[in-house]
Design a protein around this motif. Sequence first.
Motif, PDB file in Angstrom:
ATOM      1  N   ILE A  34       0.834  -1.207   0.000  1.00 55.21           N
ATOM      2  CA  ILE A  34       0.000   0.000   0.000  1.00 55.21           C
ATOM      3  C   ILE A  34       0.871   1.260   0.000  1.00 55.21           C
ATOM      4  N   GLY A  35       1.923   1.270   0.809  1.00 55.10           N
ATOM      5  CA  GLY A  35       2.806   2.436   0.856  1.00 55.10           C
ATOM      6  C   GLY A  35       3.497   2.685  -0.475  1.00 55.10           C
ATOM      7  N   GLY A  36       4.033   1.642  -1.068  1.00 55.75           N
ATOM      8  CA  GLY A  36       4.678   1.784  -2.368  1.00 55.75           C
ATOM      9  C   GLY A  36       3.694   2.203  -3.447  1.00 55.75           C
ATOM     10  N   GLY A  37       2.538   1.560  -3.441  1.00 59.99           N
ATOM     11  CA  GLY A  37       1.510   1.922  -4.417  1.00 59.99           C
ATOM     12  C   GLY A  37       1.021   3.349  -4.248  1.00 59.99           C
ATOM     13  N   TRP A  38       0.877   3.780  -2.997  1.00 61.28           N
ATOM     14  CA  TRP A  38       0.411   5.150  -2.738  1.00 61.28           C
ATOM     15  C   TRP A  38       1.421   6.168  -3.241  1.00 61.28           C
ATOM     16  N   LEU A  39       2.724   5.907  -3.017  1.00 60.64           N
ATOM     17  CA  LEU A  39       3.751   6.831  -3.498  1.00 60.64           C
ATOM     18  C   LEU A  39       3.724   6.951  -5.022  1.00 60.64           C
ATOM     19  N   VAL A  40       3.587   5.820  -5.712  1.00 59.35           N
ATOM     20  CA  VAL A  40       3.488   5.855  -7.175  1.00 59.35           C
ATOM     21  C   VAL A  40       2.222   6.591  -7.590  1.00 59.35           C
ATOM     22  N   TRP A  41       1.101   6.271  -6.949  1.00 65.46           N
ATOM     23  CA  TRP A  41      -0.193   6.905  -7.235  1.00 65.46           C
ATOM     24  C   TRP A  41      -0.088   8.421  -7.132  1.00 65.46           C
ATOM     25  N   LYS A  42       0.476   8.887  -6.018  1.00 60.12           N
ATOM     26  CA  LYS A  42       0.587  10.327  -5.794  1.00 60.12           C
ATOM     27  C   LYS A  42       1.517  10.983  -6.816  1.00 60.12           C
ATOM     28  N   TRP A  51       8.792  13.523  -8.955  1.00 56.04           N
ATOM     29  CA  TRP A  51       8.891  12.294  -9.734  1.00 56.04           C
ATOM     30  C   TRP A  51       9.550  11.169  -8.954  1.00 56.04           C
ATOM     31  N   TRP A  52      10.464  11.504  -8.055  1.00 49.15           N
ATOM     32  CA  TRP A  52      11.204  10.475  -7.345  1.00 49.15           C
ATOM     33  C   TRP A  52      10.333   9.696  -6.355  1.00 49.15           C
ATOM     34  N   VAL A  56      10.838   5.757  -5.487  1.00 47.12           N
ATOM     35  CA  VAL A  56      10.850   5.197  -4.131  1.00 47.12           C
ATOM     36  C   VAL A  56       9.700   4.201  -3.969  1.00 47.12           C
ATOM     37  N   GLY A  57       8.517   4.575  -4.448  1.00 50.47           N
ATOM     38  CA  GLY A  57       7.371   3.670  -4.375  1.00 50.47           C
ATOM     39  C   GLY A  57       7.637   2.370  -5.108  1.00 50.47           C
ATOM     40  N   SER A  58       8.271   2.445  -6.253  1.00 47.98           N
ATOM     41  CA  SER A  58       8.603   1.235  -7.018  1.00 47.98           C
ATOM     42  C   SER A  58       9.585   0.353  -6.255  1.00 47.98           C
ATOM     43  N   ALA A  59      10.563   0.955  -5.602  1.00 49.45           N
ATOM     44  CA  ALA A  59      11.518   0.187  -4.795  1.00 49.45           C
ATOM     45  C   ALA A  59      10.815  -0.507  -3.628  1.00 49.45           C
ATOM     46  N   VAL A  60       9.880   0.199  -2.997  1.00 46.53           N
ATOM     47  CA  VAL A  60       9.122  -0.402  -1.894  1.00 46.53           C
ATOM     48  C   VAL A  60       8.269  -1.564  -2.416  1.00 46.53           C
ATOM     49  N   LEU A  61       7.729  -1.425  -3.613  1.00 47.53           N
ATOM     50  CA  LEU A  61       6.939  -2.512  -4.199  1.00 47.53           C
ATOM     51  C   LEU A  61       7.795  -3.745  -4.502  1.00 47.53           C
ATOM     52  N   ILE A  62       9.071  -3.542  -4.814  1.00 49.92           N
ATOM     53  CA  ILE A  62       9.966  -4.690  -4.990  1.00 49.92           C
ATOM     54  C   ILE A  62      10.142  -5.411  -3.647  1.00 49.92           C
TER      55      ILE A  62
END
Length: 126
Positions: A34-42, A51-52, A56-62
Amino acid sequence: MDDAKSTDDDESAWTAFDILQTVALFGATGLAEIGGGWLVWKAVRDSSKPWWWAVVGSAVLIIYGFLPTLQTIDSFGRIYAVYGGFFIILSFLAGWLLDGDRPDKGDWIGGTVALVGVSLVLFWPR
């Protein structure tokens, strides 16, 4: 994993520590997804966010992708099915905390039904 619970273990194999560890891992998995997805979403949907945030969200999703492998249960399908119920509740709570999107009565009832259902899946004697 040599010490992994197989799908043939009975319910007596569950200790309080096993349950606490399993729930904690589901919580950490949910926070990462959820945290990674939310960062990408925002980053994508809110032009005021840098943009970063998406990076960061993508790294958390990994990281999220690896967390379920730490579960002691030796069943890919069962772990992801049970995690789905936790994800429902965590999503409502995250939406409320991060975006002020307060869950309504139907959300709470549906989430509770989901948790009861996945508890049956997880702890049903096999």
